[in-house]
Design an enzyme around this catalytic site. Structure first.
Site, mmCIF file in Angstrom:
data_model
loop_
_atom_site.group_PDB
_atom_site.id
_atom_site.type_symbol
_atom_site.label_atom_id
_atom_site.label_comp_id
_atom_site.label_asym_id
_atom_site.label_seq_id
_atom_site.Cartn_x
_atom_site.Cartn_y
_atom_site.Cartn_z
ATOM 1 N N PRO A 84 32.931 43.452 39.361
ATOM 2 C CA PRO A 84 34.239 43.886 38.566
ATOM 3 C C PRO A 84 35.092 43.057 38.252
ATOM 4 C CG PRO A 84 33.956 44.891 40.855
ATOM 5 C CD PRO A 84 32.920 43.886 40.713
ATOM 6 N N ASP A 117 36.805 38.541 40.774
ATOM 7 C CA ASP A 117 35.798 39.456 41.442
ATOM 8 C C ASP A 117 36.432 40.515 42.267
ATOM 9 O OD1 ASP A 117 33.761 41.345 42.429
ATOM 10 O OD2 ASP A 117 32.511 39.493 42.858
ATOM 11 N N HIS A 118 36.763 41.884 41.623
ATOM 12 C CA HIS A 118 37.736 42.783 42.617
ATOM 13 C C HIS A 118 36.872 43.133 43.873
ATOM 14 C CE1 HIS A 118 41.251 45.407 42.933
ATOM 15 N NE2 HIS A 118 41.161 45.631 41.712
ATOM 16 N N ARG A 119 35.736 42.877 44.066
ATOM 17 C CA ARG A 119 35.002 43.206 45.372
ATOM 18 C C ARG A 119 35.624 42.391 46.442
ATOM 19 N NH1 ARG A 119 28.807 42.336 43.292
ATOM 20 N NH2 ARG A 119 29.846 40.453 42.654
#
Length: 465
Positions: A260, A437-439
């Site tokens: 994401p 990367d929003h993770r």
């Protein structure tokens, strides 16, 4: 005992390889460390070395063939050794065999009878030696392409060989500037430019004779203008997908749709950094050191900032259920080449000075364009930068290079009016955009990282401490 040679895994993203050139012929002896062939991967063209001694009994695949990792490509063993079972098990038949005579297969006894019935033909007498002791009809054997006059293979990068072949250039005529006289792309291009610039020999004058009077043309009636439409041009030109382009498409599509992405942009005042860079380059010129680019400033600023923001220097590992926060800083620098994009890696960038970064970055970029990088030089990046500022791009977003958790997109340095102490004055600004990367990297973590990078570039003397 015969030893199978299989397609090795030469990069972390490689799934198959293309055998671009055989460097050893069938029947030749090889030793451990000898280069058997050159293999094109998705990132570079690399040497395939032998690990054992013996004779190259079989080239199972031909030049230009693509095979998956682990598939048989050659067999080494003792001369005369039977390897049919090994080759048959691999499903390969090796190099093309001469076509068999269908009549001979149909009736072998008939051939024997015909052979016995034919009268014996006396062999032709050998040519008489001439007065200098040499055979009169003997001609020198041609020197194989890519070798010198003594038959030794000329050291050249795969890209240099390809360019030489396209321009009909003999490698023996080219002076190599690479390590140990290795011929690289620029050597062949320089040779081609010299050939094109050389004046063509003037044609020999033809013998003068009295010209015959030209016949007078008969008066003709002008033809009516033609309104026929030209032939329709082709709608498109097709181009094969290379190993590198296929891998770029697959990996970046996976990154874009599995990670994401979100983006953070900041505008940086780089006027002070430009002044410091000019001063450092004056010293570098006096001392004969490599000049420092603004990209080197950014690499150093990112490397130091990653120490304070470990999640930006991390990798998301869903298969292991872990996030790996790297203890060392290895920065990949995106380099555009004809076939696509490759990211040479500056290892331990935080521990290197600006001059060392400048020298190493230029050397790696040049070798990347020649497709002459080793695997350890383009694998293992923990963070990546991509700079399109030199192309006039003010701002853009980049796709994360997996398994990294972030990538920094760098725009051009632009002149723009800014407000200082209530007055409008000229300034120099640069926009950078961090893809996260929003993770792994939450919004606040990404923002804090950009703020640290900005502080280093706006107070560049801190990069020298």
């Amino acid at each position: 005992m015969a030893i199978p040679i299989e397609m090795p895994k030469l990069s972390d993203t490689m799934e198959e390889g293309v055998l671009s050139a055989w460097l050893v012929d069938e029947g030749e002896e090889v030793s451990a460390g000898d280069v058997l062939a050159q293999v094109e991967t998705d990132k570079a063209t690399m040497d395939l070395e032998a690990f054992d001694e013996g004779v190259l009994l079989k080239q199972v695949i031909g030049e230009g063939d693509a095979v998956p990792i682990g598939e048989l490509i050659a067999v080494i063993g003792e001369a005369g050794e039977d390897i049919s079972d090994l080759v048959d098990d691999a499903g390969g038949d090796g190099a093309a065999e001469p076509e068999a005579d269908p009549d001979a297969e149909a009736d072998p006894d008939a051939d024997a009878e015909d052979a016995s019935a034919e009268p014996e033909v006396e062999p032709e007498p050998a040519p008489e030696p001439s007065g200098d002791g040499q055979l009169a009809e003997r001609t020198p054997e041609p020197v194989p392409a890519g070798t010198d006059a003594e038959g030794r293979r000329i050291k050249a990068s795969p890209l240099a060989r390809r360019i030489a072949q396209e321009h009909d250039v003999e490698l023996a005529q080219v002076d190599g500037s690479g390590p140990e006289g290795r011929i690289v792309r620029r050597d062949v291009e320089t040779h081609v430019e010299k050939q094109e610039a050389a004046p063509e020999p003037a044609p020999e004058p033809e013998p003068t004779t009295e010209p015959e009077p030209a016949p007078q043309p008969e008066p003709s009636v002008p033809e009516a203008p033609s309104y026929a439409m030209p032939d329709e041009e082709a709608a498109y030109e097709s181009e094969g997908i290379t190993q590198m382009r296929e891998t770029i498409a697959r990996r970046l599509a996976e990154s874009k749709y599995s990670a994401p992405h979100y983006y953070l942009t900041v505008d940086i005042d780089v006027e002070r950094a430009i002044e410091v860079r000019e001063d450092l380059n004056e010293l570098a010129e006096e001392q004969g050191r490599a000049k420092i680019s603004f990209n080197d400033f950014i690499t150093k600023a990112c490397a130091l900032s990653l120490h304070d923001h470990p999640y930006v220097n991390a990798a998301y590992r869903p298969d292991e259920g872990e996030i790996h926060k790297h203890n060392r800083v290895h920065i990949g620098i995106a380099v555009a080449i004809d076939e696509g994009l490759i990211t040479p890696v500056i290892r331990d960038a935080d521990r290197k000075g600006l001059s060392e970064l400048a020298r190493e970055t230029r050397a790696l970029a040049e070798r990347a364009r020649d497709r002459d990088l080793e695997p350890e030089e383009f694998e293992g990046a923990t963070f990546t930068t991509s700079n399109l500022g030199m192309f006039g791009i003010e701002e853009f977003t980049a796709i994360i290079n997996p398994p990294n958790s972030a990538i920094l997109a760098i725009g051009e340095i632009r002149d723009t009016p800014v407000v200082e102490d209530g007055e409008v004055v000229p300034g120099k600004r640069m926009k950078v955009t961090l893809s996260c990367d929003h993770r792994v990297v939450d919004g606040a973590k990404g923002a804090h990282f950009l703020d640290t990078v900005k502080s280093y570039l706006e107070e560049p003397m801190n990069l020298l401490l």
